[in-house]
Motif scaffolding. Sequence first.
Motif, PDB file in Angstrom:
ATOM      1  N   ILE A 128      -1.056  16.639 -39.954  1.00  0.00           N
ATOM      2  CA  ILE A 128      -1.356  16.461 -38.524  1.00  0.00           C
ATOM      3  C   ILE A 128      -0.335  17.214 -37.674  1.00  0.00           C
ATOM      4  O   ILE A 128      -0.671  17.849 -36.673  1.00  0.00           O
TER       5      ILE A 128
ATOM      6  N   GLU B  54      -0.244  13.332 -45.059  1.00  0.00           N
ATOM      7  CA  GLU B  54      -1.158  13.312 -43.909  1.00  0.00           C
ATOM      8  C   GLU B  54      -0.404  13.546 -42.604  1.00  0.00           C
ATOM      9  O   GLU B  54      -0.863  14.277 -41.720  1.00  0.00           O
ATOM     10  N   ALA B  55       0.780  12.930 -42.474  1.00  0.00           N
ATOM     11  CA  ALA B  55       1.575  13.110 -41.254  1.00  0.00           C
ATOM     12  C   ALA B  55       2.002  14.572 -41.095  1.00  0.00           C
ATOM     13  O   ALA B  55       1.960  15.125 -39.988  1.00  0.00           O
TER      14      ALA B  55
ATOM     15  N   PRO C 223      -1.060   8.089 -28.580  1.00  0.00           N
ATOM     16  CA  PRO C 223      -0.787   9.515 -28.842  1.00  0.00           C
ATOM     17  C   PRO C 223      -0.508   9.742 -30.333  1.00  0.00           C
ATOM     18  O   PRO C 223       0.222   8.972 -30.966  1.00  0.00           O
ATOM     19  N   LYS C 224      -1.075  10.811 -30.874  1.00  0.00           N
ATOM     20  CA  LYS C 224      -0.903  11.081 -32.307  1.00  0.00           C
ATOM     21  C   LYS C 224       0.560  11.298 -32.712  1.00  0.00           C
ATOM     22  O   LYS C 224       0.964  10.863 -33.796  1.00  0.00           O
TER      23      LYS C 224
ATOM     24  N   LEU D 297       2.005   7.926 -33.281  1.00  0.00           N
ATOM     25  CA  LEU D 297       1.350   7.268 -34.416  1.00  0.00           C
ATOM     26  C   LEU D 297       1.917   7.765 -35.748  1.00  0.00           C
ATOM     27  O   LEU D 297       2.327   6.980 -36.605  1.00  0.00           O
ATOM     28  N   TYR D 298       1.967   9.083 -35.898  1.00  0.00           N
ATOM     29  CA  TYR D 298       2.387   9.635 -37.188  1.00  0.00           C
ATOM     30  C   TYR D 298       3.895   9.600 -37.371  1.00  0.00           C
ATOM     31  O   TYR D 298       4.385   9.539 -38.510  1.00  0.00           O
TER      32      TYR D 298
ATOM     33  N   PRO E  16      -3.679  20.889 -31.692  1.00  0.00           N
ATOM     34  CA  PRO E  16      -4.730  20.052 -31.101  1.00  0.00           C
ATOM     35  C   PRO E  16      -5.946  20.883 -30.722  1.00  0.00           C
ATOM     36  O   PRO E  16      -5.831  22.041 -30.317  1.00  0.00           O
TER      37      PRO E  16
ATOM     38  N   GLY F 248      -8.541   9.907 -38.802  1.00  0.00           N
ATOM     39  CA  GLY F 248      -7.586  10.513 -39.723  1.00  0.00           C
ATOM     40  C   GLY F 248      -6.774   9.523 -40.526  1.00  0.00           C
ATOM     41  O   GLY F 248      -6.103   9.894 -41.475  1.00  0.00           O
TER      42      GLY F 248
ATOM     43  N   GLU G 281     -10.228  14.879 -26.529  1.00  0.00           N
ATOM     44  CA  GLU G 281     -11.349  14.137 -27.108  1.00  0.00           C
ATOM     45  C   GLU G 281     -11.946  13.220 -26.039  1.00  0.00           C
ATOM     46  O   GLU G 281     -11.225  12.531 -25.321  1.00  0.00           O
TER      47      GLU G 281
ATOM     48  N   LEU H 291      -8.852   4.430 -35.941  1.00  0.00           N
ATOM     49  CA  LEU H 291      -8.011   5.590 -35.648  1.00  0.00           C
ATOM     50  C   LEU H 291      -8.434   6.777 -36.498  1.00  0.00           C
ATOM     51  O   LEU H 291      -8.401   6.694 -37.728  1.00  0.00           O
TER      52      LEU H 291
ATOM     53  N   THR I 275     -15.262   4.913 -34.127  1.00  0.00           N
ATOM     54  CA  THR I 275     -14.938   6.265 -33.665  1.00  0.00           C
ATOM     55  C   THR I 275     -16.126   7.202 -33.819  1.00  0.00           C
ATOM     56  O   THR I 275     -16.306   8.106 -33.016  1.00  0.00           O
TER      57      THR I 275
END
Length: 505
Positions: free
Chosen positions: A222, A218-219, A388-389, A392-393, A227, A38, A231, A36, A78
Motif C-alpha cells: 500500500i 500488505e502495508a 486515512p490509509k 491505518l497501515y 493513490p 484491502g 473514492e 476496510l 464496500t
Amino acid sequence: METFGLLFHGLGLALQPMNLLYALIGVTLGTAVGVLPGIGPALTVALLLPVTYQLDPTGSLIMFAGIYYGGMYGGSTTSILLNTPGESASIVTALEGNKMARKGRGGPALATAAIGSFVAGLIATLGLAFISPWMVKFALSLGPADYFALMVLAFVTVSAAFGDSALRGLTALFLGLALGLIGIDLQTGQARLSFGIPDLLDGVEVTTLAVALFAVGEALKIAATPPEGEERIEPVKGSVWMTKQDWARSWKPWLRGTAIGFPIGAMPAGGAEIGTFLSYSTEKALTKHPEEFGNGAIEGVAGPEAANNASAAGTLVPLLTLGLPTSATAAIMLAGFQQFGLQPGPLLFATNAPLVWSLIASLLVANFMLIVLNLPLVGLWVRLLAIPKPWLYAGILTFATLGCIGANPSPVELALLLAFGLLGYGLRRFSYPIAPVVVGLILGPLAEQQLRRALAISQGDPSVLVHSPAAIILYTIAAIALLLPLILRLRGKGAVLKAMQADED
C-alpha cells in the motif's frame, strides 16, 4: 442423532460467557476489517496470532472463526457503497450492489446481503456439522502412503486455487516447502539450513511468517502504490429494510447461492470467489427481470452473497477433518491450530472433541450476532471508510511488530519479520499468491514425515505410494484439482465479463 448430541454439547460450551465474548469480538473485528478495502480476515487473524499465544485455545479459535464469518460479510458493504470489494469473493456483489446504491437502493442491497449471509451461514454450518463425521471416518482409514497422497492433494489445491496461475502458485508453494526444511531433522537429528544460527534450530515460526507475509507485506505494498484519485462513498438513502417484492426476489437466490457455495467451499479445489461467480451466472440465467442485470438487480446481490458465506462454512470441512486449507484465511487458521499444539484432522475429533464441536456451534452463534450487528450499525461501518490509509497501515505495522516481539522477543525473529515482509511485498508486486507459502511451511514437514514412514514400512520401495486405492483416488482428485479451478473461473468470469461489457455498451 449422535451428531445432534455433540452439536448441542458444543452449543452449551459456545454459550459460556467468555466464549460468547470471544465470538462477539471476532464478528465485530471481522466486519470492521471486511469493510476496510484491502484488509481481509486473513490479515486480521495473522495479526492476532502472536497476541492470542497465551490465551485459551478454544476461545481464540472461536474468535478467529468469527473474524472469518464477519470478514466475508463486511466485504459486501464496500462493494455496495464504494464499488471496491473488501475481499476477492465480493467482486460480483459490487457489480449489481453498487448500481442499486447509485439508484438510492443501497439499504435493500445491504439488507439482502446481510439476511442472505445469515441464511446461508446457518444452513452451511449445519451441513458442516453433519458432513464432518463422515469425512473423519474416511480419514481414519488412511495409512502413511495415503496421508502423503493427501498432502500432495493439499499442495496442488493451494497452488491451483490461489491466484490465476498454477505455475505461480507452485512457485510460492516451493518457497514455503524450502522454509519448512529449516531446523533439526527429526529422523537424523542433524541441523538443516540453520547457518549456525541457534534460533533457527527449531525452524521458522509459522506465526512470524504469517504476520510478515500478510500484514507487513500488505502495508509495504500500500505504501508503494500511488493513490488512484478520491473514492466516492455512496450514501445509504432511505430505509435499510426490504420491500415485499425484494423478499420475493431474494429468498430463492439465497437458497440457490447456499447450494452452490457450500459444496464448492468444501471441495479441495474450492474457493469463495468461484461460488460467487457461478451463483451470479445462475441468477442471471434464471431471472424473470433480465433487463435489470447490469443495472442493479437484487438477485445479483442476494445469490453471490449467500454463496460467499456458505463457502466460508464449507471451507472448514476439509480444514477440520483433513487439515486441508482451501482459502487464505483457512491457511492462517491452520497456523492458529498449530500455535496451540493442535493438528487439524481426524484425530482432532477424537482427542479434542469439545474444542471442535464448540467451534462449529460458535458459528451458529456468530451468525445471529452478525445479523444483529450489521443492519443497525451500517452507519458506523461506513464511517470506518474515512480512516486515512497511512494511519491505518502504520497502525498495522506497529501492531505486527509489537505482537511478534511479545510472542518471541528475539533480534533474529525481528529480522525474519522484516525479511519475510519484504518477501511478501515482492510476491504481491509480481502477482504471486501468499497463502501457498504458509501452507508449504506448515504441511511440508508433515508430508516429509509421512513419506519417510511409508518408505520405511515398504523398505524403500516407492511403488507403495500408489498401492492403495485411496492414494490413487487422491492423486486423481489432485490432477482434477489442478484443472477444475481454471475451468470454473473461465466459466464464471466469462458471465461476469459479458455483464460488464453489456453495462459499458
